[in-house]
Design a protein around this motif. Structure first.
Motif, short mmCIF file in Angstrom:
data_model
loop_
_atom_site.label_atom_id
_atom_site.label_comp_id
_atom_site.label_asym_id
_atom_site.label_seq_id
_atom_site.Cartn_x
_atom_site.Cartn_y
_atom_site.Cartn_z
N THR A 1 2.80 3.30 1.15
CA THR A 1 3.98 3.39 0.28
C THR A 1 3.87 4.59 -0.65
O THR A 1 4.84 5.33 -0.84
N ASP B 1 9.18 -2.84 4.35
CA ASP B 1 8.21 -3.84 3.92
C ASP B 1 8.89 -4.88 3.02
O ASP B 1 9.50 -4.50 2.01
N ASN C 1 7.89 -2.51 -2.15
CA ASN C 1 7.19 -1.60 -3.08
C ASN C 1 7.81 -0.20 -3.12
O ASN C 1 7.85 0.42 -4.17
N ASP D 1 8.63 3.48 5.60
CA ASP D 1 7.42 2.80 5.09
C ASP D 1 7.27 1.46 5.80
O ASP D 1 8.15 0.60 5.71
MG LIG Z 1 3.12 -0.59 1.04
#
Ligand SMILES: [Mg+2]
Ligand SMILES: Nc1ncnc2c1ncn2[C@@H]1O[C@H](COP(=O)(O)OP(=O)(O)O)[C@@H](O)[C@H]1O
Length: 256
Positions: free
Chosen positions: A16, A39, A43, A126
Motif C-alpha cells: 500500500t 484490499d 488502507n 493495490d
Molecule cells: Mg496494504
C-alpha cells in the motif's frame, strides 16, 4: 496506459505504501494516475485522505456490476498533481463468496478498467494480502506486476506461491502479464541481517530487483495517519527521496 498491480500475499511488506507514494510521485511528474484499492482493509483509500468506512459506493459495487467505475472515482487534490482513486472498504471482504458465483469472475476488474479507455497514464492496483479472487482480478487486469518485499527474515517465504499464481494467470487468462520488478522496502543498511536479506533477494530475482531500495523511514509510517502521501507530509524525508527515485526508475523503464 500502464496498468501495474502490487502483489504479495504477505501483509506489511509495503504494497500500500508503495502504491500510494509511487502514484503520488508519478502525479507530481505530470502523469495522470488512477489508484485502485483492491484490499478490503481500505488502507490505500485512507492513505489518500478518504474516509473509507463512510463510503457507500466502492470498488465492490463495481465488481458486482451494480455501478460503473466512473461513479466510484474520487478526485484527490494535491498541490503538484491530482490523483484519482477507486476506493474500497470492509464491504469488499464479502467479495470472495459473492463474486465467486459469477461466470468470468476473474475478469470483473479488467472489464471495469476497460471502460476508462485511455484516460490515465498509470493505473496502480493495490492488492490484498492473499492470493484469492481479488488478487487474481488485479493480475488479470494488469499488464505488469511489482512484488514489494520487506527486508526482513523470511522475505522470500511465500514468493514461490505468488509466482505459481502468476503462472496460472498467464497460462489461462492473461498471457501478456509480466513482472516489472521486485522492490525492497523497509531497508536499514545499518543492520547486517538486512544486507544479507537483500543479497538473498538479489540472488533469487537477479536484475528484476529495482536499483532503488526503500529505506525504513518513520515519515512513511506517519504520513497515512494524516491521509497524506510522503511528498505532502514530508517532502525532504528519505522516504520521499526513495519513492521519487523508484518512480524515475520505473518511468524510465530502467532496472539495475
Ligand atoms: Mg496494504
Ligand atoms: N519504508 C518504510 N519505512 C517505515 N515504515 C514503512 C515503510 N513501508 C511501509 N511502512 C509501514 O509498514 C506498515 C505496512 O506497510 P503497508 O504498505 O501497509 O504494507 P502492505 O500493504 O503490504 O500490508 C505500515 O504501517 C506502513 O506505514
Amino acid at each position: 496506459m500502464k496498468i501495474i498491480a502490487f502483489a504479495n500475499q504477505k501483509g506489511g511488506v509495503g504494497k500500500t505504501t508503495t502504491t500510494a507514494n509511487l502514484g503520488a510521485a508519478m502525479a507530481d511528474k505530470g502523469h495522470k494516475v488512477l489508484l485502485v484499492d483492491m484490499d478490503p482493509q481500505g488502507n490505500l483509500s485512507v492513505t489518500s485522505g478518504v474516509k473509507a468506512h463512510e463510503l457507500e459506493i466502492t470498488i465492490y459495487e463495481v465488481l458486482k456490476e451494480e455501478i460503473k467505475i466512473n461513479e466510484t472515482i474520487i478526485h484527490v487534490d494535491r498541490p503538484n498533481g491530482d490523483i484519482d482513486l477507486v476506493p474500497s472498504n470492509l464491504n469488499l471482504s464479502a467479495s470472495e463468496t459473492v463474486l465467486n458465483a459469477k461466470p468470468g469472475r476473474e475478469f470483473l476488474l479488467k472489464e471495469a478498467l476497460e471502460e476508462l479507455e485511455n484516460e490515465y497514464d498509470y493505473i496502480l492496483i493495490d492488492c490484498p494480502p492473499s492470493l484469492g479472487l481479488l488478487t487474481i482480478n488485479a493480475l488479470t487486469a494488469a499488464k505488469e506486476y511489482i512484488i514489494p518485499l520487506a527486508s526482513e527474515y523470511l522475505a522470500l517465504y511465500g514468493t514461490s506461491q505468488l509466482l505459481q499464481v502468476v503462472d496460472i494467470v498467464r497460462k489461462r487468462i492473461n498471457p501478456d502479464l509480466e513482472m516489472l520488478g521486485v522492490v525492497i522496502t523497509q531497508y536499514d543498511g545499518r543492520k547486517i541481517h538486512c544486507r544479507d536479506i537483500v543479497e538473498q533477494i538479489q540472488e533469487h530475482f537477479g536484475d528484476k530487483v529495482f536499483k532503488t531500495m526503500i529505506r525504513s523511514n518513520i515519515s512513511l509510517t506517519e504520513a497515512p495517519s494524516f491521509g497524506q502521501d510522503i511528498f505532502i507530509y514530508k517532502d525532504s524525508s528519505p522516504g520521499a527521496e526513495d519513492y521519487r527515485a523508484l518512480a524515475e526508475e520505473i518511468m524510465k523503464g530502467a532496472k539495475v
